[in-house]
Design an enzyme around this catalytic site. Structure first.
Site, PDB file in Angstrom:
ATOM      1  N   LYS A  79       0.837  -1.199   0.000  1.00 29.36           N
ATOM      2  CA  LYS A  79       0.000   0.000   0.000  1.00 29.36           C
ATOM      3  C   LYS A  79       0.872   1.249   0.000  1.00 29.36           C
ATOM      4  O   LYS A  79       2.000   1.215   0.491  1.00 29.36           O
ATOM      5  CB  LYS A  79      -0.860   0.036   1.283  1.00 29.36           C
ATOM      6  CG  LYS A  79      -1.994  -0.959   1.332  1.00 29.36           C
ATOM      7  CD  LYS A  79      -2.762  -0.818   2.639  1.00 29.36           C
ATOM      8  CE  LYS A  79      -3.928  -1.792   2.708  1.00 29.36           C
ATOM      9  NZ  LYS A  79      -4.966  -1.554   1.699  1.00 29.36           N
ATOM     10  N   ARG A 107     -10.299 -11.545   1.915  1.00 23.47           N
ATOM     11  CA  ARG A 107     -11.154 -12.591   1.338  1.00 23.47           C
ATOM     12  C   ARG A 107     -10.462 -13.953   1.350  1.00 23.47           C
ATOM     13  O   ARG A 107     -11.122 -14.993   1.410  1.00 23.47           O
ATOM     14  CB  ARG A 107     -11.597 -12.176  -0.071  1.00 23.47           C
ATOM     15  CG  ARG A 107     -10.481 -11.987  -1.041  1.00 23.47           C
ATOM     16  CD  ARG A 107     -10.885 -11.174  -2.260  1.00 23.47           C
ATOM     17  NE  ARG A 107     -10.933  -9.733  -1.990  1.00 23.47           N
ATOM     18  CZ  ARG A 107     -11.281  -8.813  -2.878  1.00 23.47           C
ATOM     19  NH1 ARG A 107     -11.615  -9.169  -4.102  1.00 23.47           N
ATOM     20  NH2 ARG A 107     -11.303  -7.529  -2.555  1.00 23.47           N
TER      21      ARG A 107
HETATM   22  N1  BES Z   1      -8.073  -3.703   4.333  1.00 21.26           N
HETATM   23  C1  BES Z   1      -8.266  -3.308   3.000  1.00 21.26           C
HETATM   24  C2  BES Z   1      -9.568  -2.557   2.756  1.00 21.26           C
HETATM   25  C3  BES Z   1      -9.710  -1.215   3.426  1.00 21.26           C
HETATM   26  C4  BES Z   1      -9.430  -0.058   2.755  1.00 21.26           C
HETATM   27  C5  BES Z   1     -10.211  -1.136   4.706  1.00 21.26           C
HETATM   28  C6  BES Z   1      -9.604   1.164   3.361  1.00 21.26           C
HETATM   29  C7  BES Z   1     -10.395   0.089   5.307  1.00 21.26           C
HETATM   30  C8  BES Z   1     -10.099   1.239   4.638  1.00 21.26           C
HETATM   31  C9  BES Z   1      -8.266  -4.527   2.070  1.00 21.26           C
HETATM   32  O1  BES Z   1      -7.486  -5.589   2.484  1.00 21.26           O
HETATM   33  C10 BES Z   1      -7.735  -4.064   0.762  1.00 21.26           C
HETATM   34  O2  BES Z   1      -6.617  -3.637   0.724  1.00 21.26           O
HETATM   35  N2  BES Z   1      -8.558  -4.147  -0.275  1.00 21.26           N
HETATM   36  C11 BES Z   1      -8.180  -3.710  -1.558  1.00 21.26           C
HETATM   37  C12 BES Z   1      -8.714  -4.711  -2.563  1.00 21.26           C
HETATM   38  C13 BES Z   1      -8.213  -4.513  -3.957  1.00 21.26           C
HETATM   39  C14 BES Z   1      -6.743  -4.836  -4.041  1.00 21.26           C
HETATM   40  C15 BES Z   1      -9.002  -5.394  -4.879  1.00 21.26           C
HETATM   41  C16 BES Z   1      -8.800  -2.338  -1.806  1.00 21.26           C
HETATM   42  O3  BES Z   1      -9.923  -2.103  -1.393  1.00 21.26           O
HETATM   43  O4  BES Z   1      -8.123  -1.500  -2.398  1.00 21.26           O
HETATM   44 ZN    ZN Z   2      -5.452  -5.446   1.891  1.00 24.75          ZN
END
Ligand code: BES
Ligand code: ZN
Ligand code: ZN
Length: 497
Positions: free
Chosen positions: A278, A352
């Site tokens: 990230k 997931r």
């Molecule tokens: N933990 C994150 C989702 C999240 C984002 C929670 C912002 C709280 C605030 C999750 O694991 C994630 O990173 N999801 C990605 C999925 C994508 C790579 C398909 C996302 O939402 O960007």
């Molecule tokens: Zn994530």
């Protein structure tokens, strides 16, 4: 905090501050005002004050008096009587409690007779809302502060009650306190840094909570997880020095004949994104990527304390998602607990992957209903912001019940569609399913991924990414972890047949 109820009127009480709930409506306003003026020697509240304060929603007005038993009175506006709601009472109570604590009061008396007299609402429900609003709003995460945030307020008392209401009000206060304590426990878990809460310590917390409140807890360590072939949990945790845990909680086994409800909570104790790392801005928020787990632990606590007559299982796959030489990589293929395979296209879609194992494991309990809670996608935050949890599932009755519970607790949920067409987006050429579905409808394709792993049961998925992690203060939820899910699920469990 000590919460109490009394029939004592203004003449008989002694308190650092008295909060009086007032409606904006002219007649009701002047009626309440007259009764205060009659009993307490208020300094002022002449025409100027009346111009500044007209009891609109969100307004409050501090007055001083020469009465040493009630030196301060704060009028709390409830707005128009026609648009009154229980949520407005939570907010008004938050205002009163924060004001009292800000003035370093030790005791707060609340006169809510205007509410009790004007509505057919149960006194118990009114008391619960007041306890929730007060105790949730006074929460502060100050564990690591050398100078703790001052919390002077020790006693809150609802005064001037009809004697017929006292016992119901007391019941309602205790219920609200129980819910607020369980929610604040979830908030503590969310707000704790990743250095303190990692899979092992999250599991320890669940164990201690179970011991303290009377539900049973079993912890699977890495070798047990390996022997169960929980490939998602193993893959996501591979890059971390912290081994995974799988937490199994149980309450009310003797009520099994009425069916079993399984709650599943995403327990990513820190989500760096892994190899698909990230950006650094706001990454600290990802210490709260175990908010689903916190909600499930908090709900188990509440259910056990309430001695709910329901068989409840709580499942938490707990991992830390880190990049390293041993981390899972894009292109890797995982085999999950139920034997299905998934292609890891993006290691940041890790939630997931661990939920897939937990949801297929849930089938073992032959549940009538499974509800999972997860900070699963940024996409749900784009869609609904911070005021509604995204809801998807395969059973409209359960979703309707959750929607109702959401309105009652104001932990509102909003249903998103699961049209078949979305499924195509997570097709993989090399595995049974791919863990990302492209740019559009990210919250829905994530739910579709989960759907591939559910068993023979009614299932609802709650994406709490927006509602669990607050960027700024809300009425009775300070910024940070909100503890969302605890009151919602407890209300659902009480109502569900
Ligand atoms: N933990 C994150 C989702 C999240 C984002 C929670 C912002 C709280 C605030 C999750 O694991 C994630 O990173 N999801 C990605 C999925 C994508 C790579 C398909 C996302 O939402 O960007
Ligand atoms: Zn994530
Ligand atoms: Zn995550």
């Amino acid at each position: 905090m000590n919460l109490s109820a009394t029939t004592n009127t203004f003449k008989k009480i002694s308190t650092d501050i008295l909060a009086v709930f007032v409606f904006h409506d002219k007649k009701l306003f002047s009626h309440t005002l007259a009764s205060i003026k009659e009993n307490i020697e208020i300094t002022g509240f002449g025409p100027a004050s009346q111009k500044d304060f007209s009891a609109k929603e969100g307004e409050h007005h501090l007055l001083y008096s020469d009465n040493k038993n009630i030196p301060r009175v704060v009028l709390i506006g409830l707005g128009d009587v026609k648009s009154f709601s229980v949520e407005k009472l939570r907010r008004a109570s938050a205002t009163a409690s924060k004001k009292a604590n800000g003035l370093k009061a030790k005791s707060l008396s609340i006169d809510c007779t205007s509410v009790l007299d004007s509505f057919k609402l149960q006194p118990e429900a009114i008391a619960t809302a007041i306890a929730e609003g007060s105790l949730l709003s006074l929460y502060a995460y100050d564990k690591y502060l050398t100078h703790k945030k001052t919390r002077t307020l020790k006693n809150i008392s609802l005064v001037a009650l009809h004697s017929r209401d006292v016992s119901e009000v007391n019941k309602g206060l205790q219920y609200g306190k129980l819910l607020a304590n369980a929610t604040n426990h979830a908030r503590d878990l969310e707000n704790a840094p990743g250095s303190e809460i990692y899979p092992e310590t999250l599991a320890k917390n669940a164990q201690r909570t179970g011991r303290d409140h009377g539900f049973s807890v079993t912890i699977f360590n890495k070798s047990k997880i390996r022997s169960l072939n929980m490939g998602g949990v193993l893959a996501v945790s591979k890059g971390s020095v912290h081994d995974p845990r799988f937490i199994v909680m149980e309450h009310g086994r003797s009520h099994k004949k009425n069916g079993t409800i399984v709650l599943v909570g995403k327990g990513v104790t820190f989500d760096t994104g892994g190899i698909s790392i990230k950006p650094s801005a706001n990454m600290a928020e990802m210490k709260m990527d175990m908010s689903g787990a916190a909600a499930v632990i908090g709900t188990m606590q509440a259910a056990a304390q309430l001695k709910l007559k329901k068989h409840l299982i709580g499942l938490v796959p707990a991992v830390e998602n880190m990049p390293s030489g041993s981390a899972v990589k894009p292109g890797d293929i995982i085999r999950h607990y139920n034997g299905k395979t998934s292609e890891v296209d993006n290691t940041d879609a890790e939630g997931r992957l661990i939920l897939a194992d937990a949801l297929s494991y849930a089938d073992k309990f032959k549940p009538s209903v499974v509800i999972d809670l997860a900070t699963l996608t940024g996409a749900v935050v784009v869609a609904l912001g911070h005021y509604a949890t995204g809801m998807m599932g395969n059973d409209q009755d359960v979703m309707n019940a959750l929607r109702n519970a959401g309105e009652n607790t104001y932990e509102r949920v909003w249903q998103l569609p699961m049209f078949d067409e979305y499924e195509k987006q997570i097709k993989s050429d090399v595995a049974d399913v791919k863990n990302v579905g492209g740019r559009w409808a990210g919250a829905i394709t994530a739910a579709w991924f989960l759907k591939k792993f559910i068993g023979e049961y009614r299932w609802v998925h709650l994406d709490i990414a927006g509602t669990a992690i607050l960027e700024s203060d809300q009425d009775y939820s300070p910024r940070g972890g909100s503890g969302v899910g605890v009151r919602l699920l407890t209300e659902f469990l009480q109502q569900w047949k």
